[in-house]
Design a protein around this motif. Structure first.
Motif, PDB file in Angstrom:
ATOM      1  N   THR A  90      52.018   9.566  18.559  1.00  0.00           N
ATOM      2  CA  THR A  90      51.159   8.438  18.907  1.00  0.00           C
ATOM      3  C   THR A  90      49.856   8.583  18.131  1.00  0.00           C
ATOM      4  OG1 THR A  90      52.122   8.291  21.114  1.00  0.00           O
ATOM      5  CG2 THR A  90      49.996   7.231  20.793  1.00  0.00           C
TER       6      THR A  90
ATOM      7  N   ALA B  91      46.152   6.176  16.755  1.00  0.00           N
ATOM      8  CA  ALA B  91      45.303   5.019  17.057  1.00  0.00           C
ATOM      9  C   ALA B  91      44.952   4.269  15.782  1.00  0.00           C
ATOM     10  CB  ALA B  91      44.026   5.471  17.759  1.00  0.00           C
TER      11      ALA B  91
ATOM     12  N   VAL C  85      48.384   2.806  19.092  1.00  0.00           N
ATOM     13  CA  VAL C  85      47.574   2.232  20.173  1.00  0.00           C
ATOM     14  C   VAL C  85      46.268   1.710  19.583  1.00  0.00           C
ATOM     15  CG1 VAL C  85      48.574   3.744  21.954  1.00  0.00           C
ATOM     16  CG2 VAL C  85      46.492   4.456  20.757  1.00  0.00           C
TER      17      VAL C  85
ATOM     18  N   GLY D  50      40.334   3.712  20.696  1.00  0.00           N
ATOM     19  CA  GLY D  50      39.717   4.035  21.977  1.00  0.00           C
ATOM     20  C   GLY D  50      40.652   3.961  23.171  1.00  0.00           C
ATOM     21  N   ALA D  51      41.889   3.543  22.968  1.00  0.00           N
ATOM     22  CA  ALA D  51      42.837   3.436  24.089  1.00  0.00           C
ATOM     23  C   ALA D  51      43.367   4.812  24.460  1.00  0.00           C
ATOM     24  CB  ALA D  51      44.002   2.524  23.709  1.00  0.00           C
ATOM     25  N   ASP D  52      43.798   4.935  25.714  1.00  0.00           N
ATOM     26  CA  ASP D  52      44.454   6.166  26.141  1.00  0.00           C
ATOM     27  C   ASP D  52      45.825   6.254  25.479  1.00  0.00           C
ATOM     28  OD1 ASP D  52      42.383   6.940  27.797  1.00  0.00           O
ATOM     29  OD2 ASP D  52      43.206   5.853  29.525  1.00  0.00           O
ATOM     30  N   PHE D  53      46.199   7.455  25.138  1.00  0.00           N
ATOM     31  CA  PHE D  53      47.520   7.654  24.556  1.00  0.00           C
ATOM     32  C   PHE D  53      48.534   7.715  25.689  1.00  0.00           C
ATOM     33  CE2 PHE D  53      45.254   7.928  20.914  1.00  0.00           C
ATOM     34  CZ  PHE D  53      45.736   8.710  19.873  1.00  0.00           C
ATOM     35  N   PRO D  54      49.619   6.949  25.576  1.00  0.00           N
ATOM     36  CA  PRO D  54      50.630   6.976  26.640  1.00  0.00           C
ATOM     37  C   PRO D  54      51.387   8.294  26.649  1.00  0.00           C
ATOM     38  CG  PRO D  54      51.389   5.655  24.804  1.00  0.00           C
ATOM     39  CD  PRO D  54      49.972   6.056  24.497  1.00  0.00           C
ATOM     40  N   THR D  55      51.922   8.624  27.793  1.00  0.00           N
ATOM     41  CA  THR D  55      52.768   9.806  27.923  1.00  0.00           C
ATOM     42  C   THR D  55      54.204   9.331  28.008  1.00  0.00           C
ATOM     43  OG1 THR D  55      51.025  10.933  29.135  1.00  0.00           O
ATOM     44  CG2 THR D  55      53.247  11.837  29.315  1.00  0.00           C
TER      45      THR D  55
END
Length: 139
Positions: A3, A5, A107, A110-115
């Motif tokens: 993942t 950004a 993503v 600044g977005a959270d990285f998905p798990t």
């Protein structure tokens, strides 16, 4: 799969030189990306998102088989987040092509990285072929 950004710089530790540390740019290494996320086919943008010197090696000299060659590139900011396919492409000598592909989840900045939870494979039981009289079959 990894993942990343939008706008992130990606270190690209590529390969051992295999005695190509002095080939120069030639056509160079190019990285392409699919033009939309979640495609069921590999439809790549016609222009590369990165172009790198194949000979960006340490040490950069002739006849060094295991020189460490690497570079970095930036994830473009003008693509839609989602699952994309990257293609690493290199033309060495005229008409001699090398490539490989990998999926990458992109993503927004600044977005959270998905798990992602691993999905266990669905295995079908193996059935041995049978021959005459119910015995083992022939190959």
């Amino acid at each position: 799969m990894t993942t990343v950004a939008l706008g992130e710089f990606i270190p690209y530790k590529r390969w051992p030189a295999k005695n190509h540390a002095m080939v120069g740019v030639q056509r160079g290494v190019q990285v392409f990306i699919t033009d939309a996320p979640n495609l069921s086919e590999d439809r790549f943008r016609p222009e590369p998102i990165a172009e790198m010197d194949f000979s960006n090696c340490n040490p950069r000299r002739a006849n060094v088989d295991s020189a460490d060659c690497q570079d970095r590139w930036m994830v473009p900011r003008d693509i839609q987040p989602g699952l994309h396919t990257l293609m690493w492409w290199w033309e060495f000598n005229l008409g001699e092509f090398y490539n490989s592909c990998a999926d990458v989840y992109i993503v927004a900045e600044g977005a959270d990285f998905p798990t992602f939870a691993p999905v266990p494979p669905t295995l079908e039981p193996t059935v041995s072929p049978t021959g005459e009289n119910g015995g083992p079959g022939c190959c």
